[in-house]
Design a protein around this motif. Structure first.
Motif, mmCIF file in Angstrom:
data_model
loop_
_atom_site.group_PDB
_atom_site.id
_atom_site.type_symbol
_atom_site.label_atom_id
_atom_site.label_comp_id
_atom_site.label_asym_id
_atom_site.label_seq_id
_atom_site.Cartn_x
_atom_site.Cartn_y
_atom_site.Cartn_z
ATOM 1 N N GLY A 1 0.820 -1.208 0.000
ATOM 2 C CA GLY A 1 0.000 0.000 0.000
ATOM 3 C C GLY A 1 0.853 1.257 0.000
ATOM 4 N N ILE A 2 1.909 1.247 0.809
ATOM 5 C CA ILE A 2 2.831 2.391 0.841
ATOM 6 C C ILE A 2 3.520 2.545 -0.507
ATOM 7 C CG2 ILE A 2 4.972 3.271 1.881
ATOM 8 C CD1 ILE A 2 4.003 1.820 4.507
ATOM 9 N N PRO B 1 -5.396 2.025 6.262
ATOM 10 C CA PRO B 1 -5.189 2.107 7.715
ATOM 11 C C PRO B 1 -4.177 3.207 8.059
ATOM 12 C CG PRO B 1 -4.827 -0.137 6.905
ATOM 13 C CD PRO B 1 -4.961 0.737 5.717
ATOM 14 N N ASN B 2 -4.245 3.694 9.285
ATOM 15 C CA ASN B 2 -3.332 4.752 9.729
ATOM 16 C C ASN B 2 -1.869 4.362 9.593
ATOM 17 O OD1 ASN B 2 -5.316 6.598 10.283
ATOM 18 N ND2 ASN B 2 -5.469 6.066 12.450
ATOM 19 N N SER B 3 -1.548 3.080 9.803
ATOM 20 C CA SER B 3 -0.149 2.654 9.707
ATOM 21 C C SER B 3 0.384 2.851 8.288
ATOM 22 C CB SER B 3 0.006 1.195 10.136
ATOM 23 O OG SER B 3 -0.762 0.336 9.304
ATOM 24 N N VAL B 4 -0.463 2.666 7.291
ATOM 25 C CA VAL B 4 -0.052 2.865 5.892
ATOM 26 C C VAL B 4 0.086 4.357 5.612
ATOM 27 C CG1 VAL B 4 -0.758 2.537 3.484
ATOM 28 C CG2 VAL B 4 -1.054 0.687 5.148
ATOM 29 N N TRP C 1 -7.875 8.991 -6.004
ATOM 30 C CA TRP C 1 -8.809 8.437 -5.022
ATOM 31 C C TRP C 1 -9.519 7.201 -5.565
ATOM 32 C CZ3 TRP C 1 -11.469 13.337 -2.513
ATOM 33 C CH2 TRP C 1 -10.492 14.060 -1.813
ATOM 34 N N ASP C 2 -9.888 7.220 -6.853
ATOM 35 C CA ASP C 2 -10.515 6.032 -7.459
ATOM 36 C C ASP C 2 -9.568 4.841 -7.437
ATOM 37 O OD1 ASP C 2 -12.800 7.512 -7.940
ATOM 38 O OD2 ASP C 2 -12.502 7.652 -10.116
ATOM 39 N N LYS C 3 -8.296 5.088 -7.721
ATOM 40 C CA LYS C 3 -7.309 4.006 -7.726
ATOM 41 C C LYS C 3 -7.155 3.424 -6.323
ATOM 42 C CE LYS C 3 -5.265 2.410 -10.596
ATOM 43 N NZ LYS C 3 -5.581 1.163 -11.336
ATOM 44 N N LEU C 4 -7.042 4.286 -5.319
ATOM 45 C CA LEU C 4 -6.885 3.801 -3.944
ATOM 46 C C LEU C 4 -8.129 3.044 -3.472
ATOM 47 C CD1 LEU C 4 -5.028 6.831 -2.320
ATOM 48 C CD2 LEU C 4 -4.087 4.550 -2.761
ATOM 49 N N GLU C 5 -9.282 3.453 -3.936
ATOM 50 C CA GLU C 5 -10.532 2.801 -3.539
ATOM 51 C C GLU C 5 -10.619 1.371 -4.076
ATOM 52 O OE1 GLU C 5 -15.286 3.860 -3.392
ATOM 53 O OE2 GLU C 5 -14.095 4.588 -5.082
ATOM 54 N N GLN C 6 -9.879 1.083 -5.127
ATOM 55 C CA GLN C 6 -9.916 -0.246 -5.741
ATOM 56 C C GLN C 6 -9.221 -1.312 -4.896
ATOM 57 O OE1 GLN C 6 -8.243 -0.024 -9.666
ATOM 58 N NE2 GLN C 6 -9.672 1.561 -10.336
ATOM 59 N N TYR C 7 -8.465 -0.879 -3.883
ATOM 60 C CA TYR C 7 -7.682 -1.811 -3.088
ATOM 61 C C TYR C 7 -8.185 -1.889 -1.652
ATOM 62 C CZ TYR C 7 -4.397 -1.468 -6.944
ATOM 63 O OH TYR C 7 -3.838 -1.492 -8.183
ATOM 64 N N GLU C 8 -8.017 -3.052 -1.070
ATOM 65 C CA GLU C 8 -8.173 -3.207 0.360
ATOM 66 C C GLU C 8 -6.758 -3.280 0.913
ATOM 67 O OE1 GLU C 8 -9.772 -6.343 3.736
ATOM 68 O OE2 GLU C 8 -10.188 -6.742 1.623
ATOM 69 N N ILE C 9 -6.334 -2.177 1.538
ATOM 70 C CA ILE C 9 -4.972 -2.127 2.060
ATOM 71 C C ILE C 9 -5.001 -2.568 3.510
ATOM 72 C CG2 ILE C 9 -2.946 -0.663 2.410
ATOM 73 C CD1 ILE C 9 -4.051 1.178 0.184
ATOM 74 N N LEU C 10 -4.241 -3.584 3.809
ATOM 75 C CA LEU C 10 -4.227 -4.173 5.149
ATOM 76 C C LEU C 10 -3.289 -3.425 6.080
ATOM 77 C CD1 LEU C 10 -4.015 -7.889 3.984
ATOM 78 C CD2 LEU C 10 -6.076 -6.590 4.573
ATOM 79 N N ALA C 11 -3.576 -3.465 7.352
ATOM 80 C CA ALA C 11 -2.695 -2.862 8.357
ATOM 81 C C ALA C 11 -1.478 -3.759 8.562
ATOM 82 C CB ALA C 11 -3.453 -2.675 9.666
ATOM 83 N N ASP C 12 -0.444 -3.206 9.183
ATOM 84 C CA ASP C 12 0.757 -3.996 9.503
ATOM 85 C C ASP C 12 0.420 -5.183 10.373
ATOM 86 O OD1 ASP C 12 2.726 -2.690 8.104
ATOM 87 O OD2 ASP C 12 3.085 -1.233 9.700
#
Length: 194
Positions: free
Chosen positions: A11-12, A71-74, A183-194
């Protein structure tokens, strides 16, 4: 449609890539030309000012997108990359603009300059775009962008070069497209926390 999962590190990295592809020097110069900005922004110090301001806006767009979709960690991991992103952008600045070309490798002044530039970037333009984007007031970003660009040009050249209404409208449309695309690109992903 299910979202593709990304680890926190992925995600980062994705956020850094979004910043990099939207702040490519050649792309920013094409953007300035397509917005029909005054010639004072198309090369020399004016172009450097335009590119610096565009980087700050883009960084704020990616950051605010992460605030919504990660998530905040990302988010914090991406923000920790700010210095690296700016350093990479400086290295890619065209040599004729004089950015980064004079610094010898490994000089202490270079490290100091990086820290000073980072602080000025974060506390300056980035800090001004973030509240607008975080509070859903992105329609105010183009006016802020143009004001900041005119002030910087006046500081460098001794005279302001305001944008006409047509150039401002084109720039506003390009800025809206960037916000939507990131924003559309980021919405396409489920970014997991650490």
């Amino acid at each position: 449609m299910s979202k593709k999962q990304l680890t926190a590190a992925q995600g980062i990295e994705a956020a850094c890539i979004l910043f990099a592809i939207n702040t490519d020097v050649e792309g920013m110069v094409r953007l300035a030309h397509s917005a029909q900005l005054p010639s004072s922004y198309l090369d020399g110090p004016g172009a450097i000012s335009f590119c610096s301001e565009w980087r700050a806006f883009t960084h704020a767009v990616v950051t605010s997108g992460l605030m919504q979709y990660a998530p905040n960690s990302v988010l914090m991991g991406y923000l920790r990359q700010t210095g690296n992103l700016l350093q990479h952008a400086d290295q890619n600045q065209p040599a004729q603009h004089g950015q980064g070309a004079d610094q010898p490798e490994g000089s202490g002044k270079h490290t100091e300059d990086v820290g000073t530039k980072l602080e000025a970037f974060v506390d300056g333009p980035f800090a001004q775009y973030m509240p607008l984007l975080a509070q859903g007031q992105q329609s105010q970003c183009p006016e802020l962008f143009c004001q900041r660009l005119a002030v910087e040009t006046a500081r460098i050249r001794g005279e302001a070069t305001p944008l006409d209404n047509q150039s401002m409208a084109r720039l506003a449309a390009i800025m809206a497209m960037l916000i939507s695309a990131v924003w559309d690109k980021l919405e396409q992903y489920e970014i997991l926390a650490d």
